[in-house]
Write a protein that holds these residues in place. Structure first.
Motif, PDB file in Angstrom:
ATOM      1  N   THR B  11       0.829  -1.204   0.000  1.00 27.70           N
ATOM      2  CA  THR B  11       0.000   0.000   0.000  1.00 27.70           C
ATOM      3  C   THR B  11       0.867   1.259   0.000  1.00 27.70           C
ATOM      4  OG1 THR B  11      -1.667  -1.204   1.245  1.00 27.70           O
ATOM      5  CG2 THR B  11      -1.870   1.194   1.207  1.00 27.70           C
ATOM      6  N   GLY B  12       1.967   1.228   0.765  1.00 38.77           N
ATOM      7  CA  GLY B  12       2.831   2.402   0.854  1.00 38.77           C
ATOM      8  C   GLY B  12       2.402   3.322   1.978  1.00 38.77           C
ATOM      9  N   GLU B  13       3.388   4.012   2.528  1.00 35.19           N
ATOM     10  CA  GLU B  13       3.151   4.807   3.729  1.00 35.19           C
ATOM     11  C   GLU B  13       2.082   5.875   3.529  1.00 35.19           C
ATOM     12  OE1 GLU B  13       6.619   6.954   4.870  1.00 35.19           O
ATOM     13  OE2 GLU B  13       5.718   7.789   6.682  1.00 35.19           O
ATOM     14  N   PHE B  14       2.229   6.666   2.451  1.00 41.22           N
ATOM     15  CA  PHE B  14       1.342   7.819   2.326  1.00 41.22           C
ATOM     16  C   PHE B  14      -0.087   7.389   1.993  1.00 41.22           C
ATOM     17  CE2 PHE B  14       5.608   9.691   1.435  1.00 41.22           C
ATOM     18  CZ  PHE B  14       5.680  10.438   2.604  1.00 41.22           C
ATOM     19  N   LEU B  16      -1.407   4.627   2.921  1.00 42.34           N
ATOM     20  CA  LEU B  16      -1.957   4.037   4.142  1.00 42.34           C
ATOM     21  C   LEU B  16      -2.410   5.124   5.107  1.00 42.34           C
ATOM     22  CD1 LEU B  16      -2.418   1.190   5.211  1.00 42.34           C
ATOM     23  CD2 LEU B  16      -0.245   1.374   6.431  1.00 42.34           C
ATOM     24  N   MET B 131       3.474   6.244  11.388  1.00 41.32           N
ATOM     25  CA  MET B 131       3.473   4.819  11.036  1.00 41.32           C
ATOM     26  C   MET B 131       4.852   4.442  10.544  1.00 41.32           C
ATOM     27  SD  MET B 131      -0.165   3.620   9.558  1.00 41.32           S
ATOM     28  CE  MET B 131      -0.568   4.851   8.328  1.00 41.32           C
TER      29      MET B 131
END
Lengths: 318, 318
Positions: B11-14, B16, B131
């Motif tokens: 998904t990736g940090e941003f 998510l 996160m």
């Protein structure tokens, strides 16, 4: 047995809490410190600025590269930098520490010493926290701050024509990471910059007073973080490399490692300098230096007017 | 692919962060929510109450026993209970989440849903967080609160002759733990109590208004936490078992498992009831029930006038 011998399991939770809290001097704004269900901290503005960052061993720090004191300082510094980037003055930090039962007690004491040292550098104290068992050392810090009747400086107020300025070091932590990654431990200046940033806390409120329209702390890398301002403000930003200060030390390290120091300055994270935008012709407070201009949104983030092609900053999990 | 498919790494940090923050409704006291370097939250009293708790997978929760929603609720509840135990009204929570890259995205969404549900039960929102990647799921929550011009109720104000009263459930989480530990999933009342406490948040400020002299939330067990009040106030406390409410459900579970439900009520943690002391003859607010008296310090913590011999509460790492 010296007071620092043994593991945290042997020491026990309550004795360990005493060891890291007793004898510390809280600033006057800590109205009720550790030892109760929660702390009470002055919030004279009637609003409180609050941010949380989590640091994980092996991801954000390595205890074979850094001392516990460095790690403690870093954990607090990255959080206080967020408070400063809102234009606020830090008022306190709270710490959540998860660590394996066999963690040496002296590591926890060292972390606490570093946290306190950095907190005191910003004029605050550690007013509360929690210590729990985990498989891996995880440090969670929450920092609070006071706006002093100013409006918060967000990421979203930059306007085309504003100047872009920075305060603090850029590229040092990345250079230090490159040095450590090759197995070296010097030059100590860049290595220590990687171990622990030195954010210019007071520069945040001063920028707010001077009229900063947007501000951020440079944690992911200059271009990446200016990108956050660009996105939030719906503007473009052009960085002029001729205005970037490339310190001689970075040039030397770059030459030794065969790396371009400009890359570190543009894309290296973890120095936690502050980057802000100001209306044109603003007289900038001490320590702020202009490095670019805010442009139209369709321009995006550019370097000397051209898109920057290399990996600009990093994200987690990738 | 449904929006909840995939891991956090995919998904990736941003993305998510967007997934767990977008569409949430912040209360009016959140002046600036997630998305900037830090949040800005109202602190009308001019002081802010702040506490941090860290929950670790395998230590404080198990995802084979609880859903992510339960865990998210619990992480927020244990922190808000600390705020209530100071006599304060919660104003916001911030969340630090460390999780392995292969954590299913739906787990993180579930955690966020639970956090938001519990925050809304207390009238607040999640105003910020972080996160990061780690080997183990670690949830750090910081809760803030407002004193509403009252003095904080600490652990240190109990006086001999005060009555001791509690508000909320005791022994339920321990009974649930015993049930889950035997491999059962019912009765659901006690099992859900173990999965997520239901602290009586409003009871804290009401106790403060009624003149509570000391207060704590029951996280380690009634006797252990009354011991914290006893130590901080330099008093003894006697609990009268005849005044303790042993719910029929706990008696039934105790009979089924061959356990004494009184043990759960006296020493079981994690229910996050509130325990407080009040001057004698205080008219207690709704939901508070007297269970004992404050005695002289040399008496220590007693049950029906006698020292309690079993393990009273637990500490970490032991």
């Amino acid at each position: 047995m010296s007071p620092n011998d043994g593991t945290v399991a042997e020491t026990g939770e309550f004795a360990l809490i005493r060891a890291v809290t007793e004898g510390r001097r809280q600033p006057p704004g800590t109205l009720l410190g550790p030892g109760d269900d929660a702390a009470v901290v002055a919030a004279p503005d009637g609003r409180v600025v609050a941010g949380t960052d989590v640091l994980v061993q092996g991801v954000h720090f390595r205890l074979d590269w850094s001392t516990p004191e460095h790690v403690g300082r870093k954990a607090v510094a990255v959080n206080l930098a967020d408070i400063a980037a809102m234009g606020a003055t830090p008022t306190t930090v709270l710490v959540g520490l998860a660590c394996p039962p066999d963690t040496p007690r002296e590591v926890v004491i060292g972390l606490a010493d570093g946290m306190w040292a950095e907190a005191e550098r910003a004029g605050v104290g550690v007013s509360g926290g929690d210590m729990v068992r985990a498989d891996q050392l995880v440090i969670s810090v929450t920092a609070l701050g006071d706006l002093g009747d100013r409006e918060p400086v967000t990421r979203s107020g930059a306007r085309p024509g504003d100047v872009v300025a920075v305060n603090g070091r850029l590229g040092w932590a990345a250079a230090g990471l490159a040095v450590l990654g090759r197995g070296f431990r010097s030059p100590v200046g860049v290595v220590n910059a990687q171990r622990c940033p030195e954010p210019p806390y007071e520069a945040g409120p001063r920028a707010a007073l001077a009229g900063a329209t947007a501000m951020i702390d440079v944690s992911d890398g200059l271009l990446a973080d200016l990108g956050h301002i660009g996105e939030a403000s719906s503007v473009g930003i052009d960085v002029r490399t001729g205005d970037l200060d490339i310190p001689a030390r970075l040039t030397e390290v770059g030459a030794a490692l065969g790396a371009d120091p400009l890359d570190w300055v543009l894309t290296g994270g973890e120095d936690h300098a502050l980057a802000a935008t100001f209306p044109p012709f603003t007289e900038l407070p001490d320590g702020w230096r202009v490095i670019g201009v805010v442009t139209m949104p369709e321009s995006g983030i550019t370097v000397d007017g051209k898109p920057f092609s290399r990996e600009a900053g990093w994200t987690h999990w990738r």
